[in-house]
Write a protein that holds these residues in place. Structure first.
Motif, PDB file in Angstrom:
ATOM      1  N   ILE A 180       0.842  -1.199   0.000  1.00 45.17           N
ATOM      2  CA  ILE A 180       0.000   0.000   0.000  1.00 45.17           C
ATOM      3  C   ILE A 180       0.876   1.247   0.000  1.00 45.17           C
ATOM      4  O   ILE A 180       0.600   2.212  -0.722  1.00 45.17           O
ATOM      5  N   GLU A 181       1.953   1.243   0.769  1.00 49.14           N
ATOM      6  CA  GLU A 181       2.885   2.377   0.759  1.00 49.14           C
ATOM      7  C   GLU A 181       3.509   2.545  -0.625  1.00 49.14           C
ATOM      8  O   GLU A 181       3.675   3.664  -1.107  1.00 49.14           O
ATOM      9  N   GLU A 182       3.854   1.428  -1.274  1.00 53.81           N
ATOM     10  CA  GLU A 182       4.395   1.500  -2.632  1.00 53.81           C
ATOM     11  C   GLU A 182       3.347   2.031  -3.608  1.00 53.81           C
ATOM     12  O   GLU A 182       3.673   2.795  -4.520  1.00 53.81           O
ATOM     13  N   PHE A 183       2.093   1.634  -3.417  1.00 48.70           N
ATOM     14  CA  PHE A 183       1.000   2.139  -4.251  1.00 48.70           C
ATOM     15  C   PHE A 183       0.915   3.663  -4.144  1.00 48.70           C
ATOM     16  O   PHE A 183       0.866   4.358  -5.163  1.00 48.70           O
ATOM     17  N   TYR A 184       0.913   4.188  -2.932  1.00 52.06           N
ATOM     18  CA  TYR A 184       0.834   5.639  -2.745  1.00 52.06           C
ATOM     19  C   TYR A 184       2.027   6.344  -3.396  1.00 52.06           C
ATOM     20  O   TYR A 184       1.868   7.386  -4.026  1.00 52.06           O
ATOM     21  N   LYS A 185       3.212   5.773  -3.255  1.00 52.73           N
ATOM     22  CA  LYS A 185       4.392   6.389  -3.859  1.00 52.73           C
ATOM     23  C   LYS A 185       4.295   6.351  -5.386  1.00 52.73           C
ATOM     24  O   LYS A 185       4.603   7.340  -6.056  1.00 52.73           O
ATOM     25  N   ASP A 186       3.874   5.227  -5.948  1.00 55.41           N
ATOM     26  CA  ASP A 186       3.712   5.117  -7.397  1.00 55.41           C
ATOM     27  C   ASP A 186       2.704   6.131  -7.914  1.00 55.41           C
ATOM     28  O   ASP A 186       2.937   6.801  -8.925  1.00 55.41           O
ATOM     29  N   VAL A 187       1.585   6.257  -7.219  1.00 55.19           N
ATOM     30  CA  VAL A 187       0.553   7.228  -7.598  1.00 55.19           C
ATOM     31  C   VAL A 187       1.120   8.642  -7.539  1.00 55.19           C
ATOM     32  O   VAL A 187       0.920   9.440  -8.454  1.00 55.19           O
ATOM     33  N   ALA A 188       1.846   8.948  -6.463  1.00 56.12           N
ATOM     34  CA  ALA A 188       2.417  10.289  -6.311  1.00 56.12           C
ATOM     35  C   ALA A 188       3.379  10.610  -7.451  1.00 56.12           C
ATOM     36  O   ALA A 188       3.309  11.694  -8.052  1.00 56.12           O
ATOM     37  N   ILE A 189       4.273   9.695  -7.764  1.00 56.30           N
ATOM     38  CA  ILE A 189       5.248   9.929  -8.831  1.00 56.30           C
ATOM     39  C   ILE A 189       4.542  10.109 -10.173  1.00 56.30           C
ATOM     40  O   ILE A 189       4.878  11.018 -10.942  1.00 56.30           O
ATOM     41  N   ALA A 190       3.581   9.259 -10.460  1.00 51.17           N
ATOM     42  CA  ALA A 190       2.855   9.354 -11.730  1.00 51.17           C
ATOM     43  C   ALA A 190       2.125  10.687 -11.845  1.00 51.17           C
ATOM     44  O   ALA A 190       2.169  11.342 -12.896  1.00 51.17           O
ATOM     45  N   LEU A 191       1.467  11.110 -10.782  1.00 48.29           N
ATOM     46  CA  LEU A 191       0.729  12.371 -10.820  1.00 48.29           C
ATOM     47  C   LEU A 191       1.661  13.564 -11.004  1.00 48.29           C
ATOM     48  O   LEU A 191       1.353  14.493 -11.753  1.00 48.29           O
ATOM     49  N   VAL A 192       2.814  13.540 -10.337  1.00 51.82           N
ATOM     50  CA  VAL A 192       3.789  14.626 -10.487  1.00 51.82           C
ATOM     51  C   VAL A 192       4.303  14.665 -11.925  1.00 51.82           C
ATOM     52  O   VAL A 192       4.416  15.738 -12.524  1.00 51.82           O
ATOM     53  N   GLN A 193       4.607  13.508 -12.499  1.00 51.13           N
ATOM     54  CA  GLN A 193       5.074  13.471 -13.889  1.00 51.13           C
ATOM     55  C   GLN A 193       4.013  14.025 -14.842  1.00 51.13           C
ATOM     56  O   GLN A 193       4.321  14.830 -15.723  1.00 51.13           O
ATOM     57  N   LEU A 194       2.773  13.602 -14.666  1.00 52.52           N
ATOM     58  CA  LEU A 194       1.706  14.053 -15.557  1.00 52.52           C
ATOM     59  C   LEU A 194       1.390  15.525 -15.358  1.00 52.52           C
ATOM     60  O   LEU A 194       1.133  16.251 -16.325  1.00 52.52           O
ATOM     61  N   TYR A 195       1.422  15.987 -14.126  1.00 53.55           N
ATOM     62  CA  TYR A 195       1.164  17.402 -13.852  1.00 53.55           C
ATOM     63  C   TYR A 195       2.254  18.263 -14.484  1.00 53.55           C
ATOM     64  O   TYR A 195       1.980  19.320 -15.053  1.00 53.55           O
ATOM     65  N   GLY A 196       3.490  17.808 -14.420  1.00 53.90           N
ATOM     66  CA  GLY A 196       4.609  18.541 -14.992  1.00 53.90           C
ATOM     67  C   GLY A 196       4.547  18.632 -16.507  1.00 53.90           C
ATOM     68  O   GLY A 196       5.119  19.552 -17.094  1.00 53.90           O
ATOM     69  N   ALA A 197       3.860  17.709 -17.134  1.00 53.25           N
ATOM     70  CA  ALA A 197       3.740  17.710 -18.592  1.00 53.25           C
ATOM     71  C   ALA A 197       2.417  18.295 -19.072  1.00 53.25           C
ATOM     72  O   ALA A 197       2.258  18.557 -20.254  1.00 53.25           O
ATOM     73  N   PHE A 198       1.473  18.491 -18.173  1.00 54.44           N
ATOM     74  CA  PHE A 198       0.114  18.905 -18.538  1.00 54.44           C
ATOM     75  C   PHE A 198       0.141  20.183 -19.370  1.00 54.44           C
ATOM     76  O   PHE A 198       0.886  21.106 -19.051  1.00 54.44           O
ATOM     77  N   PRO A 199      -0.633  20.265 -20.433  1.00 57.06           N
ATOM     78  CA  PRO A 199      -1.650  19.363 -20.966  1.00 57.06           C
ATOM     79  C   PRO A 199      -1.140  18.406 -22.040  1.00 57.06           C
ATOM     80  O   PRO A 199      -1.937  17.753 -22.706  1.00 57.06           O
ATOM     81  N   ARG A 200       0.190  18.337 -22.207  1.00 56.62           N
ATOM     82  CA  ARG A 200       0.727  17.410 -23.206  1.00 56.62           C
ATOM     83  C   ARG A 200       0.463  15.971 -22.797  1.00 56.62           C
ATOM     84  O   ARG A 200       0.450  15.632 -21.623  1.00 56.62           O
ATOM     85  N   ARG A 201       0.286  15.142 -23.800  1.00 52.42           N
ATOM     86  CA  ARG A 201       0.199  13.705 -23.564  1.00 52.42           C
ATOM     87  C   ARG A 201       1.613  13.143 -23.564  1.00 52.42           C
ATOM     88  O   ARG A 201       2.423  13.520 -24.398  1.00 52.42           O
ATOM     89  N   VAL A 202       1.908  12.278 -22.621  1.00 52.81           N
ATOM     90  CA  VAL A 202       3.245  11.691 -22.509  1.00 52.81           C
ATOM     91  C   VAL A 202       3.135  10.190 -22.290  1.00 52.81           C
ATOM     92  O   VAL A 202       2.094   9.690 -21.853  1.00 52.81           O
ATOM     93  N   ASN A 203       4.220   9.484 -22.602  1.00 54.28           N
ATOM     94  CA  ASN A 203       4.290   8.071 -22.265  1.00 54.28           C
ATOM     95  C   ASN A 203       4.718   7.966 -20.811  1.00 54.28           C
ATOM     96  O   ASN A 203       5.673   8.613 -20.387  1.00 54.28           O
ATOM     97  N   LEU A 204       4.003   7.186 -20.059  1.00 58.13           N
ATOM     98  CA  LEU A 204       4.257   7.017 -18.633  1.00 58.13           C
ATOM     99  C   LEU A 204       4.842   5.618 -18.427  1.00 58.13           C
ATOM    100  O   LEU A 204       4.125   4.624 -18.500  1.00 58.13           O
ATOM    101  N   PHE A 205       6.150   5.549 -18.225  1.00 59.66           N
ATOM    102  CA  PHE A 205       6.854   4.262 -18.131  1.00 59.66           C
ATOM    103  C   PHE A 205       6.917   3.767 -16.693  1.00 59.66           C
ATOM    104  O   PHE A 205       7.278   4.519 -15.782  1.00 59.66           O
ATOM    105  N   VAL A 206       6.592   2.500 -16.507  1.00 64.37           N
ATOM    106  CA  VAL A 206       6.618   1.876 -15.186  1.00 64.37           C
ATOM    107  C   VAL A 206       8.028   1.966 -14.593  1.00 64.37           C
ATOM    108  O   VAL A 206       8.182   2.279 -13.414  1.00 64.37           O
ATOM    109  N   GLU A 207       9.058   1.730 -15.387  1.00 62.84           N
ATOM    110  CA  GLU A 207      10.428   1.764 -14.871  1.00 62.84           C
ATOM    111  C   GLU A 207      10.821   3.143 -14.346  1.00 62.84           C
ATOM    112  O   GLU A 207      11.641   3.242 -13.446  1.00 62.84           O
ATOM    113  N   ASP A 208      10.246   4.200 -14.908  1.00 61.05           N
ATOM    114  CA  ASP A 208      10.531   5.545 -14.414  1.00 61.05           C
ATOM    115  C   ASP A 208       9.902   5.781 -13.046  1.00 61.05           C
ATOM    116  O   ASP A 208      10.302   6.696 -12.329  1.00 61.05           O
TER     117      ASP A 208
END
Length: 155
Positions: free
Chosen positions: A6-34
């Motif tokens: 669950i802690e890993e889930f929250y961290k994964d969600v946080a990282i993904a949201l930060v990446q997407l927010y930083g690129a918004f409104p562009r569409r980007v590829n969201l890589f699991v390894e990143d």
């Protein structure tokens, strides 16, 4: 203490949201390894449980209406992912000052000395998520993600 997955889930969600927010409104590829780190598939080509949990978290974000994507790239990434309107508005919204204080944010006296535009930026959920990620403290990351999306906002 929460379960590790669950802690890993929250961290994964946080990282993904930060990446997407930083690129918004562009569409980007969201890589699991990143997000979850490098992964070596086993001799059968299957990914680790950790990799698949992160991929599952990304799919969950879409299912819950927090992001959109065009397709998956195998189990490696989401192709052309972008935040949904709901997620963008929520991340850009000011968080309660009590939450910022609880997460170890700037003291009120220091914040009062800043220009109002800077105060507004520092009070957003996305800023609190970034701050929690920088701290590396899993409890803070969990708390801010819970507050961002799972707390009752009808008050």
């Amino acid at each position: 203490m929460a379960d590790l997955h669950i802690e890993e889930f929250y961290k994964d969600v946080a990282i993904a949201l930060v990446q997407l927010y930083g690129a918004f409104p562009r569409r980007v590829n969201l890589f699991v390894e990143d997000i979850a780190g490098p992964d070596e598939p086993d001799e059968f080509g299957l990914h680790s449980k950790r990799h698949m949990a992160c991929f599952g978290a990304l799919l969950w974000l879409e299912e819950e209406g927090l992001l959109r994507y065009v397709d998956t790239i195998r189990q490696e990434a989401l192709d052309q992912a972008v935040l949904s309107q709901t997620a963008f508005v929520r991340l850009s919204a000011p968080a309660p000052s009590a939450l910022a204080r609880a997460l170890g944010g700037q003291r009120d006296v220091e914040a009062d000395a800043l220009p109002s535009s800077v105060q507004e930026d520092l009070s957003t959920y996305i800023h609190l998520i970034r701050t929690a990620l920088r701290s590396g403290h899993s409890g803070r990351i969990s708390q801010v993600i819970q507050a961002t999306f799972f707390a009752d906002t009808s008050e």
